[in-house]
Design a protein around this motif. Sequence first.
Motif, PDB file in Angstrom:
ATOM      1  N   GLY A   5       0.788  -1.227   0.000  1.00 53.09           N
ATOM      2  CA  GLY A   5       0.000   0.000   0.000  1.00 53.09           C
ATOM      3  C   GLY A   5       0.816   1.270   0.000  1.00 53.09           C
ATOM      4  O   GLY A   5       0.268   2.373   0.166  1.00 53.09           O
ATOM      5  N   GLN A   6       2.130   1.155  -0.204  1.00 51.22           N
ATOM      6  CA  GLN A   6       3.001   2.323  -0.196  1.00 51.22           C
ATOM      7  C   GLN A   6       3.696   2.478  -1.548  1.00 51.22           C
ATOM      8  O   GLN A   6       3.926   1.497  -2.262  1.00 51.22           O
ATOM      9  N   LYS A  11       8.191   6.565   2.159  1.00 44.41           N
ATOM     10  CA  LYS A  11       9.109   6.737   3.283  1.00 44.41           C
ATOM     11  C   LYS A  11       9.821   8.090   3.229  1.00 44.41           C
ATOM     12  O   LYS A  11      10.168   8.660   4.259  1.00 44.41           O
ATOM     13  N   LEU A  12      10.049   8.580   2.000  1.00 43.48           N
ATOM     14  CA  LEU A  12      10.633   9.918   1.862  1.00 43.48           C
ATOM     15  C   LEU A  12       9.677  10.980   2.396  1.00 43.48           C
ATOM     16  O   LEU A  12      10.088  11.930   3.070  1.00 43.48           O
ATOM     17  N   GLU A  13       8.398  10.817   2.084  1.00 45.40           N
ATOM     18  CA  GLU A  13       7.405  11.809   2.511  1.00 45.40           C
ATOM     19  C   GLU A  13       7.275  11.872   4.025  1.00 45.40           C
ATOM     20  O   GLU A  13       6.995  12.937   4.585  1.00 45.40           O
TER      21      GLU A  13
END
Length: 268
Positions: A5-6, A11-13
């Motif tokens: 779902g990513q 992870k950067l955001e």
Amino acid sequence: MGADGQSATSKLEVILGREGVERLGGSTVMVLGLGGVGSNCVEALARGGVGRLVIVDHDIVQESNINRQAIAFRSTVGRKKTEVMQAMIADINPWAEVAAHDMFVLSDNLAELFDAYRGELDYVVDAIDTVSTKLALALLAQERGLRLISSMGAANKLHPECFRTADLYETVNCPLCRIMRKEARKRGIDHLRVLYSCEEPVKTESGEGSERRDRSNLGTASFVPPIMGQMIAGEVIRELSGIGGGGEAKRNAMKLADSIKRAGGECR
């Protein structure tokens, strides 16, 4: 969107924020030199979501590159570094725009190269080896107001914890920096941001029968150039995203770590 779902930027955001990631996506970074430092820097910039990359090199991948270069594998030996790097970027971030220049970077062709990107470059990374070209690039960046970070020597270094970003004129224990400082003064270069190591180089011996220009006494640990490339990418990403680019947070963190170390405690 992945099975979890990513997305590739999720992870950067979290750490940079959506606006920071969008700023990176709208940025253009030029990296000159795709060796141990440059190739690992480009990989990190691509993973970091930089939207446009200009890569410059004229070498082919050689077996001796395998110990340290992100693009060097048995399967890529003999191929153009720009070709392999471009394919890697596309595999990481297919939406990134890549301009690849298969060319030797020399003092007398720098201006022509940069003329093609007037007003477009948000950051320039110098990961080339030739002192005269590094100096010409530093002077050009100063004259044109370009943000530039320059990689200093990685040879005969073993302790990445000794790497520092600093102004060239504040560096210590780096033979390349020593040469660069002397020549930069002659050329009127006022400032140059560099990544260098304050570690004394490991003393080595030249190969039997070799000449000084062969540089057979210069060795490179597998982990040193990649860490340098990642650190430079970190500087670029922090500044372009607008997150964590200030020096105060870094200084405070280093002071805390040093004070805990002196007190015999642990970082938590």
